[in-house]
Design an enzyme around this catalytic site. Sequence first.
Site, PDB file in Angstrom:
ATOM      1  N   HIS A  73       0.828  -1.206   0.000  1.00 48.25           N
ATOM      2  CA  HIS A  73       0.000   0.000   0.000  1.00 48.25           C
ATOM      3  C   HIS A  73       0.867   1.262   0.000  1.00 48.25           C
ATOM      4  CE1 HIS A  73      -3.791   2.121   1.001  1.00 48.25           C
ATOM      5  NE2 HIS A  73      -2.954   2.982   1.546  1.00 48.25           N
ATOM      6  N   HIS A 136     -10.433   2.647  -1.740  1.00 44.99           N
ATOM      7  CA  HIS A 136     -10.664   2.262  -0.344  1.00 44.99           C
ATOM      8  C   HIS A 136     -11.494   0.995  -0.295  1.00 44.99           C
ATOM      9  CE1 HIS A 136     -10.271   4.255   3.802  1.00 44.99           C
ATOM     10  NE2 HIS A 136      -9.088   4.217   3.237  1.00 44.99           N
TER      11      HIS A 136
END
Lengths: 793, 272
Positions: A73, A136
Amino acid sequence: MIGSLYTRRKTSFPLFEVNTLEAGEQQLLEISQEMGIGLNLQEMKAVQEYFRKRKRNPTDVELQTIGQTWSEHCFHKTFKGKIKFDGAEIDSLFKTYIVKATEEINPSWCFSVFEDNAGIVRFDKDYGIAIKVETHNHPSAIEPFGGAATGVGGVIRDVLGVWADPIACTDVLGFGPLDYDYEKLQSGVKHPKYVYMGVVAGIGSYGNNMGIPTVNGAIYFDESYVGNVVVYCGCIGLLPLKKFKRKAKPSDIIVLAGGKTGRDGIHGVTFASAELTEKSEEISRPAVQIANPIEEEKLKRAIIEIRDLELASAITDLGGGGLSSALGETAKKFGCGAIVELEKIPLKHPGLAPWEIYVSESQERMLLTVPLENLELVFEIFKKEDVEATAIGKYTEDMVLRLYYEEEKVTELDIPFLFEPPKAVRIAEYKPMNFAEPEFPEPENLTEALMQLLSSPNIASKESVIRTYDHGVKGNTVLKPLQGEYGGPNDAAIIKPLDGSWKGITVSCGMNPNYGKIDVYWMAASAIDESIRNNVAVGGRRIALLDNFTWGNPEKPERLGSLVRACEACYDFATVFKTPFISGKDSLYNESPLGSVTPTLLITALGIVPDVRSAVSMDVKAPNNLIYMVGKTFKELGGSEYYKLKGFLGKTVPKVQPDQAKKTFEAITEAIDLGLVKACHDPSEGGLAVAAAEMAFAGGYGMELDLRRAPRKDINRNDFILFSESNSRFLVEVSEKSREDFEALMNGKVCAEIGRVTKTPRLCVHGLNGGAVVEASVGDLLSSWKRPLSRGV
Amino acid sequence: MKREDIKVCVLRVGGTNCDAETKRSFEELSVQAEIVHVNELVKRRSLMEYNALVFPGGFSYGDYVRAGAIWAKWILAKLGKELKAFVEENRPILGICNGFQVLVEAGLLPGFEEISPYPEAALATNFPPGYNCRWVYIKHENKEKCIFTHKIPKGKVLRMPVAHSEGRFIFAKEKEKQCLERLYENDQLVFRYCDKNGEYAEGEFPANPNGSFHDIVGICNPEGTIFGLMPHPERCFYWWQQPDWTRRERMPQYGDGKLIFERLVSYLEKKG
């Protein structure tokens, strides 16, 4: 943490040394797993080597810091790593395809791209536009409302993190079918309807509360999203370019401002870098943060004032990885080190261990660097807005990160080491799919097929969702997402950001996951084409692109192979259209007990219009006006909504003919500038027929069209002409008065007059043998389109 | 009073978010408008420096508890005396959306008998429930009392956008009829939801976007100097803010929202 691997230091707070030096391979992996840092053996060995040289064991804070910084990430190991593909080695997908396209196009109007969390392009000589789109997905799968809300909050901070004032949001969502069979759900997977309601509410709540209009978006339904919801949150900001400060220096004070730090959002990034499992709910619930939009609203006000007074030397947001990522990245960017006293950080509740403080992803926090002489004034501004701000440390000359907790040194790491993780080498494979074209006779009743298409979830009106988002706050939305009285679907939104200027910003998007099931290369090309043509349709130009990838586990060669193919298309078509990439984000590991997500590339297009007064909407304006079809229709129904309706996937997906497409886009722009276009709409899902129906019912008039006149190639069935989703096409309404000028302009391009707007509110389409193949009242078309997702779903 | 000398206070607190466009609307009419944070007002400034006060739209304090409730109580606690003096001098107060909710929660509206110590009405959660952002038609009902709509002909239909989830104006059920009568008696009713042709919405969605009692959009106090409404006049000040401007050959120069600001300014000019 128990056992001989961990030694507790004699401190009044929890602090462990991790016995890494002596650990064997098995134990290294055990450490990684127990601490939840998600490092693989190669990485753990690099850590071990680093500490062996320093002849000491790492603390838990240090290992956590490394784990966060090296996570997929934060570091984008796949996009930046090496990939073996097709007998060659690709050194960084990101550099080879995305950055390279921008570098080759090298537009003078790109102000800052790929540098910060948001890209910045010039708007006029004084102002710039910042834009960022985030993913998300993982948090929204666990907690739909919170996951989506914090997605919006996070992307707004990305824009604030380049000193821009957020002025609009855009959100693109992917869900499983809302009527999904409960029996088929597996443990750990929530029903699509629950996820849909939660995500939509979360997005609306954050944007509305902050007073930022949500002006653009899309919702897409696909089986593969049942286990892997797709949530793309985007934000656009405006900044005076002169006020853009990015020059922190040693001795500048590090100020943490905004919300308090708590246990919400621990290990969000490691969680986002792994597949979802049955246990994700239980294990990863703390990884989802809690949203407080009002805190961010106040924070925003203070930051804009600090920007205008030029009191800070740099700024960044706290997102994935929390402080660990924000501090480290800032230090690295400015070639500094940092000293931070962790006990100074305001906490939501007592008892957090130093490592938890350092990696917590609690929301609504920003990190500023402030020269000492401005510190008092900065604190005063935060106080005025009821925002807590704390000096937590300062930057130093050497490139070492030092963290203390109550005077105990808990971390000492070299910044260069932190940002040079061992490069991942992954294997990619790509095998073209071998599908067959379906065979079925042309249905007799195409009116019914059109009605069904208008009611299909991917085409049906999203009004019930759009109206829960405030799209008018700030009073600058010139072209709204829903057009006019009947709520027609505009192709792009237009914002007029400055009071003294008619110049506008256009935002649109393109996404075609169904094509990717057949060919990801053409899926990516189509997404680029769609986002651009949507922008062009309202008058947009000078377009910049953002890429957002939602893919499965890249450690599986075929998933990675399709990612490479999509990146190749990104490069190929960005350079053809001269539309640079300015920002992007990838979300990999979207796999659940129900399987992998279908590769989903979202392309967001950001353009400008020189004068918003010449903007064009998609609704037909007056009876007797002419309807032109610009661009050619091919027999490209693979992955189309029409085939889906018939139960097929098909084989031939829409391709992009770059030269033809470029000519078409330029001609449309010119026609709009000359004032020749009354309405313009791009055929996409559902093709020509759906686009025509939408234009008609949005304007409240009818339309009479003749398929025999539609420009086409190798296509001889009414249903195929009506529903093919070929790229780079437009339906254009032109008044009789402008006929000559328009036709002169279109000379040499693919364009034909195919019918007229009628006063009688009926859509009538004549087929290849002259007879009517579609015949329906505009009211019926409208209600077919509006009903499926109307309120109360 | 000269137009250039008029000073309007656009008040804000954490969560207020329509302040900038509200200020812009006044400035467009050559009036001075200042966005003032309540902290600033309490510490350094006085309400009495201003000729008019606006509570703009937004989500003050996140609208926790009830929309507008916290800010209303906060204002009464910290600025109660000043506010009372402001009202007694008949200085105008405008509440838009969240601002309307604040005025009702603070007991300033309907204000049958001056400022009420408890809310006499409520802006309840919408029916159908949920946030709704759309354009509505509203019909002017006021005879002459409301200074914000003075000289707008009674019965004139205006078009404005709403964007809220708590805009259903209600009275206590048992006092509903009596309260409505008082509104009419005192000429406090200002706008009601209607359709394009001016027919009352009669509670029907979407013409009445929130299920408001008696299609009530906005009301004023018995003096006509305090006015609250759910729609956003600051979002329909210019022609290009209209939802269908691309359909029209020629648009009027301004949207209907301008009227509200104009009438207020005109009142202040005459007030001296």
